[in-house]
Design a protein around this motif. Structure first.
Motif, mmCIF file in Angstrom:
data_model
loop_
_atom_site.group_PDB
_atom_site.id
_atom_site.type_symbol
_atom_site.label_atom_id
_atom_site.label_comp_id
_atom_site.label_asym_id
_atom_site.label_seq_id
_atom_site.Cartn_x
_atom_site.Cartn_y
_atom_site.Cartn_z
ATOM 1 N N PRO A 189 44.097 46.017 48.841
ATOM 2 C CA PRO A 189 43.831 44.871 47.814
ATOM 3 C C PRO A 189 43.662 45.555 46.523
ATOM 4 O O PRO A 189 42.533 46.250 46.394
ATOM 5 C CB PRO A 189 42.696 44.189 48.355
ATOM 6 C CG PRO A 189 42.696 44.526 49.904
ATOM 7 C CD PRO A 189 43.429 45.426 50.018
ATOM 8 N N HIS A 190 44.134 45.272 45.402
ATOM 9 C CA HIS A 190 43.967 45.824 43.991
ATOM 10 C C HIS A 190 44.091 44.698 42.875
ATOM 11 O O HIS A 190 45.014 43.770 43.202
ATOM 12 C CB HIS A 190 44.822 47.141 43.980
ATOM 13 C CG HIS A 190 46.515 46.638 43.895
ATOM 14 N ND1 HIS A 190 47.101 46.484 44.829
ATOM 15 C CD2 HIS A 190 47.237 46.510 42.838
ATOM 16 C CE1 HIS A 190 48.402 46.251 44.406
ATOM 17 N NE2 HIS A 190 48.340 46.260 43.215
ATOM 18 N N SER A 191 44.075 44.974 41.557
ATOM 19 C CA SER A 191 44.714 44.292 40.635
ATOM 20 C C SER A 191 45.233 45.192 39.733
ATOM 21 O O SER A 191 45.090 46.662 39.827
ATOM 22 C CB SER A 191 43.275 43.544 39.716
ATOM 23 O OG SER A 191 42.477 44.730 39.126
ATOM 24 N N ASP A 192 46.106 44.803 38.908
ATOM 25 C CA ASP A 192 46.861 45.859 38.037
ATOM 26 C C ASP A 192 46.124 46.195 36.947
ATOM 27 O O ASP A 192 45.866 45.499 36.321
ATOM 28 C CB ASP A 192 48.391 45.193 38.000
ATOM 29 C CG ASP A 192 49.024 45.038 39.301
ATOM 30 O OD1 ASP A 192 48.741 45.522 40.210
ATOM 31 O OD2 ASP A 192 50.244 44.416 39.009
ATOM 32 N N TYR A 193 46.318 47.522 36.530
ATOM 33 C CA TYR A 193 45.807 47.932 35.283
ATOM 34 C C TYR A 193 47.160 47.375 34.265
ATOM 35 O O TYR A 193 48.161 47.707 34.732
ATOM 36 C CB TYR A 193 45.859 49.372 35.368
ATOM 37 C CG TYR A 193 45.573 50.114 34.258
ATOM 38 C CD1 TYR A 193 44.268 50.326 33.609
ATOM 39 C CD2 TYR A 193 46.480 50.710 33.382
ATOM 40 C CE1 TYR A 193 43.896 50.996 32.503
ATOM 41 C CE2 TYR A 193 46.269 51.378 32.190
ATOM 42 C CZ TYR A 193 44.655 51.495 31.800
ATOM 43 O OH TYR A 193 44.290 52.015 30.721
ATOM 44 N N LEU A 204 43.407 39.763 42.710
ATOM 45 C CA LEU A 204 43.698 40.683 43.499
ATOM 46 C C LEU A 204 44.821 40.224 44.591
ATOM 47 O O LEU A 204 45.111 39.348 44.844
ATOM 48 C CB LEU A 204 42.291 40.614 44.983
ATOM 49 C CG LEU A 204 41.328 41.354 44.470
ATOM 50 C CD1 LEU A 204 40.220 41.233 45.508
ATOM 51 C CD2 LEU A 204 41.370 42.768 44.034
ATOM 52 N N HIS A 205 45.805 41.424 44.996
ATOM 53 C CA HIS A 205 46.853 41.412 45.680
ATOM 54 C C HIS A 205 47.222 42.370 46.613
ATOM 55 O O HIS A 205 46.556 43.477 46.332
ATOM 56 C CB HIS A 205 48.048 40.946 44.685
ATOM 57 C CG HIS A 205 48.377 41.939 43.880
ATOM 58 N ND1 HIS A 205 47.559 41.977 42.673
ATOM 59 C CD2 HIS A 205 49.372 43.069 43.664
ATOM 60 C CE1 HIS A 205 48.105 43.031 41.639
ATOM 61 N NE2 HIS A 205 49.334 43.694 42.365
ATOM 62 N N ARG A 206 47.893 42.278 47.470
ATOM 63 C CA ARG A 206 48.258 43.348 48.485
ATOM 64 C C ARG A 206 49.540 43.328 49.098
ATOM 65 O O ARG A 206 50.152 42.250 48.809
ATOM 66 C CB ARG A 206 46.927 43.585 49.497
ATOM 67 C CG ARG A 206 47.241 42.186 50.600
ATOM 68 C CD ARG A 206 46.201 42.460 51.674
ATOM 69 N NE ARG A 206 46.383 41.035 52.561
ATOM 70 C CZ ARG A 206 45.571 40.839 53.602
ATOM 71 N NH1 ARG A 206 44.663 41.408 53.926
ATOM 72 N NH2 ARG A 206 45.887 39.979 54.441
HETATM 73 FE FE LIG Z 1 50.003 45.230 41.795
#
Ligand SMILES: [Fe+2]
Ligand SMILES: O=C(O)CCC(=O)C(=O)O
Length: 356
Positions: free
Chosen positions: A229-233, A285-287
């Motif tokens: 899970p992360h968000s994009d910079y 958040l996406h993964r």
């Molecule tokens: Fe991403």
């Protein structure tokens, strides 16, 4: 040996997931608290924005849909975007061919230096991750101002890679600029045309990063993730996925799979737009989940202001009733953050919030 990547590992033959990739129970794709109802709410149809319509007589109406998509999902699919299917399919072809190259050829671009403008690597942050992700990637810096010079260092094989990738980069940038204009307009606050022009100029000279992701077939997909899970910079990400499912977004407290829509881009809000909009549009958040049957390739282009600019809430959106919610941020601060710890979820953005 895991540093050589997942593709290399699989090419040697594998029927069990190595320990290095096994996530703790609570972080696995089907961990109960993460996806209470995955069977029921398994897939999601993202809002669809018709790019051509955005520039036609219906602009006002489409802008309202865009606002809603940004506020409620942080993600949408973009159709009628004007990038030809030839450009898209050649980008897809050279991407797959790159990962088909012999390991030694791909390894030429390996680097643990986060500043490298061409970087082949594996996992999420291979210098820091304890458990590795089931993903290899090729990252290319493609800022417009020095694209020609950067291009000389891009992979020379497969044949046509540089041509197809540079065309793709230029066309996605034009698309991004159209989207940014619409998104800024949707936030309100632009009173004069010159204001918009000035802002757009900054984006024209901005930064662009292309990430080609490869998620090989995985012997035990339920134990690992292609991306955590992360968000994009960045401000916006334009994502080209193939027809293999894998992207999941965190929506209303659940992980839901984004159904690939042929000939469309998945667009999502990055941390910089969350900051710029002073929190009105949030990065989500996406993964990525992997599967046992099909290799999956995706191409993400991350767009933002230039690496040396300061990202801050747009002054027009800040006032007494709506105080500034984020500190100034720049690329240096981000790099320092991710090189000093294991990046998790939206930690970086959290660290830039102003708590009153
Ligand atoms: Fe991403
Ligand atoms: O492969 C995907 O669908 C998502 C990739 C992604 O999230 C990224 O590159 O930041």
């Amino acid at each position: 040996m895991y540093q050589k990547g997942v593709k290399h590992l699989c090419d040697k033959g594998l029927n069990k997931l190595p320990l290095k990739y096994i996530l703790p129970d609570s972080e696995r794709p089907a961990a109960p608290y993460q996806s209470a109802n995955l069977d029921v709410l398994g897939t999601i149809e993202l809002p669809v924005i018709d790019f051509a319509e955005l520039f036609g007589p219906n602009r006002h109406h489409v802008l309202l849909s865009l606002t809603k998509a940004c506020e409620q999902y942080g993600f949408f699919q973009l159709t009628n975007h004007g990038i030809s299917s030839d450009v898209i399919s050649s980008m897809r072809d050279v991407s797959s061919q790159f990962f088909e190259l012999p390991y030694e050829e791909r390894a030429k671009y390996m680097s643990s230096n986060m500043h490298a403008t061409v970087r082949y690597g594996t996992s999420f942050n291979q210098n820091k991750d304890n458990v590795f992700c089931w993903r290899d990637f090729l990252k290319l810096t493609c800022n417009p101002n020095d694209l020609q010079q950067l291009l000389s260092r891009w992979p020379s094989s497969p044949v046509g890679f540089k041509d197809s990738a540079s065309t793709y980069v230029e066309e996605t940038r034009a698309l991004f600029l159209g989207l940014v204009e619409a998104i800024v307009e949707s936030l309100g606050g632009v009173e004069k045309e010159e204001e918009m022009e000035e802002l757009l100029k900054e984006f024209e000279d901005g930064s662009q990063l292309m990430v080609v992701n490869c998620y090989p077939q995985c012997p035990e997909p339920e134990l690992t993730l292609g991306m955590p899970p992360h968000s994009d910079y960045g401000f916006l990400t334009l994502l080209l996925q193939d027809q293999v499912e894998g992207l999941q977004i965190h929506h209303q407290q659940q992980w839901v799979t984004v159904q690939p829509l042929p000939n469309s881009f998945v667009v999502n809000i990055g941390d910089h737009l969350e900051i710029f909009s002073n929190g009105r549009y949030k990065s989500v958040l996406h993964r990525v989940v992997v599967n046992a049957k099909k290799l999956r390739i995706s191409v993400a282009t991350l767009h933002s202001l230039s690496f040396d600019s300061t990202i801050k809430p747009w002054p027009k959106l800040v006032n007494e009733d709506n105080p500034r919610r984020y500190k100034d941020t720049d690329f240096g601060i981000f790099l320092e953050y991710i090189t000093s710890r294991e990046p998790k979820r939206k930690n970086f953005l959290e660290s830039r919030k102003i708590i009153y």
